[in-house]
Design an enzyme around this catalytic site. Structure first.
Site, mmCIF file in Angstrom:
data_model
loop_
_atom_site.group_PDB
_atom_site.id
_atom_site.type_symbol
_atom_site.label_atom_id
_atom_site.label_comp_id
_atom_site.label_asym_id
_atom_site.label_seq_id
_atom_site.Cartn_x
_atom_site.Cartn_y
_atom_site.Cartn_z
ATOM 1 C CB ILE A 341 -0.862 -0.100 1.153
ATOM 2 C CG1 ILE A 341 -0.244 0.276 2.621
ATOM 3 C CG2 ILE A 341 -2.382 -1.301 0.952
ATOM 4 C CD1 ILE A 341 -0.765 0.007 4.017
ATOM 5 N N GLY A 342 1.989 1.277 -0.490
ATOM 6 C CA GLY A 342 2.779 1.944 0.170
ATOM 7 C C GLY A 342 4.467 1.757 -0.317
ATOM 8 C CE LYS A 343 6.209 -0.896 -5.242
ATOM 9 N NZ LYS A 343 6.771 -0.949 -6.680
ATOM 10 C CG PHE A 346 14.674 5.217 2.626
ATOM 11 C CD1 PHE A 346 16.186 6.214 2.307
ATOM 12 C CD2 PHE A 346 14.285 6.365 3.477
ATOM 13 C CE1 PHE A 346 16.408 7.256 2.632
ATOM 14 C CE2 PHE A 346 14.912 7.599 3.253
ATOM 15 C CZ PHE A 346 15.616 7.816 2.808
ATOM 16 N N GLY A 347 12.013 1.934 1.421
ATOM 17 C CA GLY A 347 11.641 0.844 2.202
ATOM 18 C C GLY A 347 10.354 0.805 1.904
ATOM 19 C CB VAL A 349 3.439 0.889 4.035
ATOM 20 C CG1 VAL A 349 2.519 0.559 4.878
ATOM 21 C CG2 VAL A 349 4.754 2.329 4.797
ATOM 22 C CE LYS A 364 8.319 4.095 7.445
ATOM 23 N NZ LYS A 364 8.293 5.920 7.919
ATOM 24 C CG ASP A 458 8.454 14.961 7.371
ATOM 25 O OD1 ASP A 458 8.165 16.244 5.723
ATOM 26 O OD2 ASP A 458 8.288 13.544 6.543
#
Length: 732
Positions: A341-343, A346-347, A349, A364, A458
């Site tokens: 569901i996420g890129k 550094f890695g 999700v 994560k 952030d």
């Protein structure tokens, strides 16, 4: 007892017990020898007086009976004090003199006695201390201190002839006198002449033994002294044995190999983390006990003691269960990946499901090598500490964290509502009421972070997640800091002996690091809503790329002049501006202009004239987007912001219980419709991720992990388990 089967700790304890017993035995022998010596002196003095009186009486009787004894004048000899007598004196030949002079028994005393009656033809003699002037030595036992180079095995096996000063001085001795006049011996002293002849032989043997002992001790003492700065007094005290002996070592770790130094640093950090976490867990355990006791004390008086005791017993069972489950090691193989569901740089999700329980989590995954190369060690440690130290409903919950040879894993709660950026892409602009709701919840979420002692740094729509009830939770603390040493990049640079990285950002500098605030150039026109929508979608892709988003970062972070918690309020003001107007306040056609506008916010910041805002909303935005000294919340914190007129009517205590403007509708617990998973197809895979996965599979086949212990130093203590979740039934 098999000595080889003992552990090092048991061997050390056994050795210490043996050494203590030996020291106690030596002390007892010393006390006994001193008592014997005192008794010996008293008896010697008493018998010497009796023998002198008897000798004088016998000489007087002989002078009266035989005139031949008058050929020599013996009156002068009789009147001399009984000191420094020659070896031929009758007093030296009395059996009573040697009967009270037993030598202490040491490890080599028996072997020494066996050599006393050798070489009868040897008539060489040596002088010793006279019995009347004898003083006990200061140390009557062989001391095995730090400065002693004596080997215990040599003593027990009889390889060294080691005798204490006391044993030497208590040996039978005789004095020679070549110039003393001959004295005729009485017939009753004739039987003692054989012992008199044996004493020179004994003296010679002892002299040889003493010389051998000194020759053996010299090289041993030279090896025992390591530091050349030992004082002369300490050396003299080692020779006499009157003071405690020491060995001085100078630390020179540079002489060791690099691998050995890395292993030592790893062990040091492991021990430090172990005891630090043990103390922290003990404090938390006691705090939970006190909270339960206070809760029981505040309950109704009518509550039975049985119920109170049952609650305490249940807590004890939970604590025991937590300690057991905490030792359970998790691995990637314990989870089944449902969907990515996420890129990121550094890695990635993933939506995962635990195989044994079926529970759904968001995993994560962070690549260790990228953490090293991009100088992200401090950031990943800060993120883990924030999530582990928080139990706030405004912060995404961390349940577990673990690692393997290639990756770091964070097992967090899955929030199916997506993020605020998805809502902005869908709705474009919020009303003031909707904006008030989300900004108010963001104020409470940022306040929760600040209470933990952290700064997020952030805050942006991508990191504001929506739970299944439509309420806000903050995530992605990769740029947060708690001003702890492990949250500072210089700490890891020193630990890994790296050169400090230059984190100052230049307008013309494009970098792929997490600290980067540069974005790819995007051509847009502010009046064109369709172009803004394209920009937002491109912004989404930038969140997956290796570059960051500068639109919400405070100017003081760029110039590195020092900043505090007020930098998060600037970011919240930029988000509020985007919610009400439709784009960030400093959005530009290229990253250099965005950077320049933020630094020159006094000239570049303005609210469009065609947008109509309430005076309260416009005032709050301007008080957010101002200098750090005048920014709202700098001195009064979140309480000052809550008092602003824009939030009039907000129930801060129960805002999380009210109906949210948007409640996600889900078809299943693995529904990801509110995540832009379709956009991930256009995001290329990170080559480092693929390489790391292959290396991980290779390590799993070989049964080992990282070969370089230095690379694991920053990740010591990363593993975590949450108590309140792990103690639930079937948590694992």
């Amino acid at each position: 007892m098999n000595f080889d089967q003992l552990t090092d700790e048991q061997k050390q304890q056994l050795y210490l017990q043996h050494l203590q017993q030996q020291q106690q035995l030596q002390q007892q022998q010393q006390q006994l020898q001193q008592q014997q010596h005192q008794l010996q002196q008293q008896q010697q003095s008493y018998h010497l007086q009796q023998q002198q009186a008897a000798y004088q009486q016998q000489n007087q009787a002989q002078l009266q009976q035989d005139d031949s004894y008058m050929d020599e004048d013996t009156s002068e000899l009789i009147n001399q004090p009984p000191v420094q007598l020659d070896h031929g004196s009758p007093i030296r030949q009395q059996p009573q003199m040697s009967a009270f002079m037993p030598s202490p028994r040491f490890a080599q005393s028996e072997s020494f006695d066996n050599h006393l009656n050798v070489d009868p033809n040897n008539t060489e003699r040596f002088t010793s201390m006279d019995s009347m002037n004898f003083q006990p030595p200061a140390s009557t036992f062989t001391q095995l201190g730090n400065g002693s180079s004596t080997n215990l095995s040599e003593i027990s096996s009889g390889q060294n002839s080691l005798l204490s000063n006391h044993s030497v001085n208590n040996l039978p001795t005789a004095l020679t006198s070549d110039t003393s006049p001959p004295v005729q011996q009485h017939p009753q002293f004739q039987p003692q002449q054989q012992q008199q002849q044996q004493q020179p032989q004994q003296q010679q043997i002892f002299q040889q033994q003493q010389q051998q002992q000194q020759q053996q001790q010299q090289p041993q003492q030279s090896r025992a002294v390591v530091n050349q700065s030992v004082s002369t007094e300490a050396a003299n005290s080692d020779m006499t044995g009157s003071n405690t002996k020491y060995v001085y070592f100078e630390r020179k770790p540079n002489l060791l190999s690099k691998t050995t130094q890395d292993k030592a640093a790893s062990i040091k950090l492991t021990l430090e983390n172990y005891y630090t976490s043990s103390v922290s867990h003990a404090i938390e355990r006691n705090q939970r006990r006190l909270e339960l006791e206070n809760k029981i004390a505040n309950e109704d008086i009518g509550s039975s003691e049985e119920r109170k005791n049952r609650q305490l017993q249940n807590l004890g069972k939970k604590e025991s269960q937590f300690l057991r489950l905490k030792r359970t090691k998790l691995a990637l193989e314990d989870f089944h990946t449902v969907k990515v569901i996420g890129k990121g740089a550094f890695g990635e999700v993933r939506l995962v499901q635990k195989k044994d329980t079926g529970k759904i989590y968001a995993m994560k995954t962070l690549l260790k090598s990228e953490m090293f190369n991009k100088d992200q060690l401090a950031h990943v440690k800060a993120e883990r500490d924030v999530l582990a130290g928080s139990d706030s409903p405004w912060i995404v919950a961390l349940y577990y964290s673990f690692q393997d040879s290639q990756y770091l894993y964070l097992i967090m709660e899955f929030l199916p509502g997506g993020d605020l950026m998805t809502m902005l892409i869908r709705w474009e602009v919020f009303t003031e009421d909707i904006t008030r709701f989300y900004i108010a919840e963001c104020v409470l979420a940022i306040e929760a972070i600040h209470k933990l002692g952290f700064i997020h740094r952030d805050i942006k729509p991508d990191n504001i997640l929506i739970d299944n009830r439509g309420h806000v939770k903050l995530s992605d603390f990769g740029l947060s800091t708690g001003f702890h040493k492990t949250h500072d990049s210089n700490y890891y640079n020193k630990l890994l002996e790296k050169e400090p990285s230059n984190t100052h950002l230049q307008p013309n500098q494009l970098t792929s690091g997490r600290n980067s605030v540069m974005v790819d150039a995007i051509h847009l026109t502010m009046s064109n809503r369709q172009t803004m929508q394209t920009w937002r979608k491109s912004r989404r892709l930038m969140a997956y790329s290796t570059v960051g988003t500068p639109d919400y970062i405070a100017p003081e972070i760029f110039i590195h002049q020092g900043y505090g918690q007020e930098c998060d309020w600037w970011s919240l003001g930029a988000i509020m501006f985007e919610c009400l107007i439709g784009w960030p306040p400093f959005c530009s056609e290229n990253p250099h202009d965005t950077y320049r506008k933020i630094l020159n916010w006094q000239e570049s910041f303005q609210i469009p004239e065609d947008v109509h805002l309430s005076p309260e909303a416009e005032d709050l935005i301007k008080r957010f987007l101002t200098s750090a000294e005048n920014r709202i919340g700098r001195y009064g914190g979140a309480e000052e912001i809550k008092q602003h007129p824009f939030f009039r009517g907000v129930d801060w205590d129960s805002i999380r219980d009210v109906q949210a403007p948007f409640v996600p509708r889900l078809s299943s617990m693995t529904d990801t419709r509110h995540f832009p998973t379709d956009d991930l197809a256009s995001v290329p895979d990170n080559p480092a991720m693929s390489k790391a996965m292959e290396q991980r599979e290779l390590d799993a086949k070989n049964g080992g992990g990282r070969k370089n212990p230095k690379e694991d130093l920053p990740f010591i203590g990363y593993t975590y388990s949450r108590f309140d979740y792990l103690t639930r039934k079937n948590a694992l």
